[in-house]
Scaffold this motif. Structure first.
Motif, PDB file in Angstrom:
ATOM      1  N   UNK A 154       0.834  -1.091   0.212  1.00 55.35           N
ATOM      2  CA  UNK A 154      -0.002   0.083  -0.132  1.00 55.35           C
ATOM      3  C   UNK A 154       0.859   1.330  -0.164  1.00 55.35           C
ATOM      4  N   UNK A 155       1.947   1.220   0.661  1.00 56.45           N
ATOM      5  CA  UNK A 155       2.851   2.391   0.865  1.00 56.45           C
ATOM      6  C   UNK A 155       3.423   2.765  -0.531  1.00 56.45           C
ATOM      7  N   UNK A 156       4.120   1.787  -1.358  1.00 55.73           N
ATOM      8  CA  UNK A 156       4.424   1.907  -2.516  1.00 55.73           C
ATOM      9  C   UNK A 156       3.590   2.349  -3.764  1.00 55.73           C
ATOM     10  N   UNK A 157       2.310   1.736  -3.414  1.00 52.73           N
ATOM     11  CA  UNK A 157       1.272   2.174  -4.499  1.00 52.73           C
ATOM     12  C   UNK A 157       0.800   3.783  -4.309  1.00 52.73           C
ATOM     13  N   UNK A 158       0.591   4.138  -2.841  1.00 47.28           N
ATOM     14  CA  UNK A 158       0.315   5.287  -2.537  1.00 47.28           C
ATOM     15  C   UNK A 158       1.515   6.178  -2.902  1.00 47.28           C
ATOM     16  N   UNK A 159       2.614   5.968  -2.637  1.00 44.25           N
ATOM     17  CA  UNK A 159       3.696   6.854  -2.949  1.00 44.25           C
ATOM     18  C   UNK A 159       3.667   7.037  -4.679  1.00 44.25           C
ATOM     19  N   UNK A 217       3.122   4.226 -14.448  1.00 38.96           N
ATOM     20  CA  UNK A 217       3.912   3.165 -14.754  1.00 38.96           C
ATOM     21  C   UNK A 217       5.312   3.428 -14.854  1.00 38.96           C
ATOM     22  N   UNK A 218       5.588   4.729 -15.156  1.00 40.15           N
ATOM     23  CA  UNK A 218       7.055   5.340 -15.028  1.00 40.15           C
ATOM     24  C   UNK A 218       7.542   5.113 -13.447  1.00 40.15           C
ATOM     25  N   UNK A 219       6.545   5.846 -12.694  1.00 44.19           N
ATOM     26  CA  UNK A 219       6.842   5.905 -11.244  1.00 44.19           C
ATOM     27  C   UNK A 219       7.067   4.256 -10.658  1.00 44.19           C
ATOM     28  N   UNK A 220       6.256   3.353 -11.094  1.00 41.88           N
ATOM     29  CA  UNK A 220       6.357   1.797 -10.716  1.00 41.88           C
ATOM     30  C   UNK A 220       7.698   1.384 -11.214  1.00 41.88           C
ATOM     31  N   UNK A 221       8.010   1.517 -12.485  1.00 44.01           N
ATOM     32  CA  UNK A 221       9.007   0.872 -13.070  1.00 44.01           C
ATOM     33  C   UNK A 221      10.651   1.167 -12.871  1.00 44.01           C
ATOM     34  N   UNK A 222      10.456   2.698 -12.839  1.00 47.00           N
ATOM     35  CA  UNK A 222      11.800   3.627 -12.858  1.00 47.00           C
ATOM     36  C   UNK A 222      11.389   4.743 -11.746  1.00 47.00           C
ATOM     37  N   UNK A 266      11.205   9.592 -11.751  1.00 46.84           N
ATOM     38  CA  UNK A 266       9.841  10.288 -11.525  1.00 46.84           C
ATOM     39  C   UNK A 266      10.645  11.348 -10.254  1.00 46.84           C
ATOM     40  N   UNK A 267      11.492  10.611  -9.411  1.00 46.05           N
ATOM     41  CA  UNK A 267      12.294  11.481  -8.419  1.00 46.05           C
ATOM     42  C   UNK A 267      13.044  12.708  -8.981  1.00 46.05           C
ATOM     43  N   UNK A 268      13.554  12.245 -10.245  1.00 41.58           N
ATOM     44  CA  UNK A 268      14.599  13.319 -10.622  1.00 41.58           C
ATOM     45  C   UNK A 268      13.579  14.518 -11.510  1.00 41.58           C
ATOM     46  N   UNK A 269      12.784  13.627 -12.012  1.00 42.71           N
ATOM     47  CA  UNK A 269      11.728  14.885 -12.688  1.00 42.71           C
ATOM     48  C   UNK A 269      11.145  15.893 -11.465  1.00 42.71           C
ATOM     49  N   UNK A 270      10.877  15.575 -10.414  1.00 46.80           N
ATOM     50  CA  UNK A 270      10.120  16.280  -9.282  1.00 46.80           C
ATOM     51  C   UNK A 270      11.488  17.371  -8.768  1.00 46.80           C
TER      52      UNK A 270
END
Length: 126
Positions: free
Chosen positions: A66-71, A99-104, A108-112
């Motif tokens: 749940x934590x990974x999904x919410x994040x 999908x990008x957040x889940x796979x890589x 997403x962190x770098x984009x943010x």
């Protein structure tokens, strides 16, 4: 040098975001970010944090799944509100950002992080 003209803000700005891939190589995505002033960015962050507080159930049993999904969902929501396009071979849409957040997740962190640095510090790059 470019002449500075206050009050002529862009609608967006582009940057190639680089991030580590799982195999140790470097990946990159050209991102078109939505321009915000620093004060507008502050309001944006306040809204993002307010939404994340509303989504946290108080009596929820802890689960890594749940934590990974919410994040991933929260990060995808942030990206959808900060970005208006990219150069990937899939359309810029919530399902592909998730999908990008889940796979890589590093992408997403770098984009943010790149968006925050560009708006708050006025620079892109290292």
């Amino acid at each position: 040098m470019s002449k500075i003209k206050l009050g002529q803000r862009p609608q967006n700005f582009k940057h190639t975001v680089k991030f580590p891939m799982l195999d140790g190589s470097e990946g990159s995505i050209e991102i078109s970010y939505i321009y915000r002033t620093r004060s507008e960015f502050g309001k944006f962050i306040d809204e993002v944090f307010a939404e994340s507080k509303e989504e946290r159930p108080e009596d929820d049993d802890f689960s890594w799944t749940k934590l990974m999904e919410k994040t991933g969902t929260a990060n995808a929501g942030y990206v959808m509100r900060a970005v208006d396009g990219w150069n990937l071979d899939v359309p810029f849409a919530i399902e592909h950002v998730q999908q990008l957040a889940d796979e890589l997740p590093a992408a997403v962190t770098a984009i943010m992080d790149t968006y925050r640095n560009a708006i708050t510090q006025g620079r892109l790059g290292n």
